[in-house]
Write a protein that holds these residues in place. Structure first.
Motif, PDB file in Angstrom:
ATOM      1  N   ALA A 135       0.830  -1.206   0.000  1.00  0.00           N
ATOM      2  CA  ALA A 135       0.000   0.000   0.000  1.00  0.00           C
ATOM      3  C   ALA A 135       0.865   1.256   0.000  1.00  0.00           C
ATOM      4  CB  ALA A 135      -0.911  -0.002   1.222  1.00  0.00           C
ATOM      5  N   LEU A 140      -3.245   4.081   2.035  1.00  0.00           N
ATOM      6  CA  LEU A 140      -3.467   4.073   3.485  1.00  0.00           C
ATOM      7  C   LEU A 140      -4.460   5.155   3.888  1.00  0.00           C
ATOM      8  CD1 LEU A 140       0.206   3.502   4.656  1.00  0.00           C
ATOM      9  CD2 LEU A 140      -1.676   1.853   4.831  1.00  0.00           C
ATOM     10  N   TYR A 158      -3.672  -2.457   6.738  1.00  0.00           N
ATOM     11  CA  TYR A 158      -4.195  -1.092   6.711  1.00  0.00           C
ATOM     12  C   TYR A 158      -4.479  -0.532   8.110  1.00  0.00           C
ATOM     13  CZ  TYR A 158      -4.439  -0.994   1.687  1.00  0.00           C
ATOM     14  OH  TYR A 158      -4.096  -0.976   0.360  1.00  0.00           O
TER      15      TYR A 158
END
Length: 165
Positions: A135, A140, A158
């Motif tokens: 990510a 995020l 996350y």
């Protein structure tokens, strides 16, 4: 962005918003600048979608990975990334991925962009589309906004920041 959706709808094409704009639609506000517009479209309507976008100036093909994806640009910095599926707006459908795998998009939900109601990918599918790669900070932030706005569950990658973040 909403103008593109209106053009496609007027042409009789089915499209719902995915990616960053899809997150913004679910959140109900534009939260950041976007480099492209991701759209889920019906594979059997792709000729109408392409003709409509070409008439709107999207004549440059950036990536032709059909039947998986097609990215086009208009030469002024606007880009659209199409994700064709077999199915319908009412039932959702499957996008054919490289290697013969399929990704399921459920029927769309509604969101809001610029005060306009739009069809968009649901929150759980947005999260699913953000799994399987490292990510970025943008990812995020998008997932954190989506969780705060909708309550959708996020995977560990996350919710736990790596050291140094």
């Amino acid at each position: 962005m909403v103008g593109v959706l209106h053009l496609l709808e007027t042409a009789g094409a089915t499209a719902w918003v995915d990616g960053g704009w899809g997150v913004d639609a679910l959140v109900g506000e534009t939260t950041r600048a976007h480099s492209d517009l991701d759209l889920v479209v019906l594979l059997d309507e792709l000729p109408v979608v392409r003709t409509t976008l070409t008439k709107a100036g999207f004549t440059e093909i950036l990536r032709d990975w059909l039947p998986t994806a097609l990215a086009v640009a208009d030469g002024t910095g606007r880009e659209i990334d199409l994700h064709p599926i077999t199915g319908s707006r009412r039932e959702g459908g499957y996008q054919l991925l490289p290697g013969g795998e399929r990704f399921h998009y459920p029927a769309p939900t509604t969101g809001t962009i610029g005060g306009h109601q739009v069809w968009c990918v649901d929150a759980a599918t947005q999260v699913q589309c953000h799994i399987g790669y490292v990510a970025t900070e943008k990812d995020l932030r998008d997932m954190a906004r989506l969780h705060a706005s909708t309550g959708v569950a996020l995977p560990e990658e996350y919710t736990v920041r790596p050291p140094g973040h």
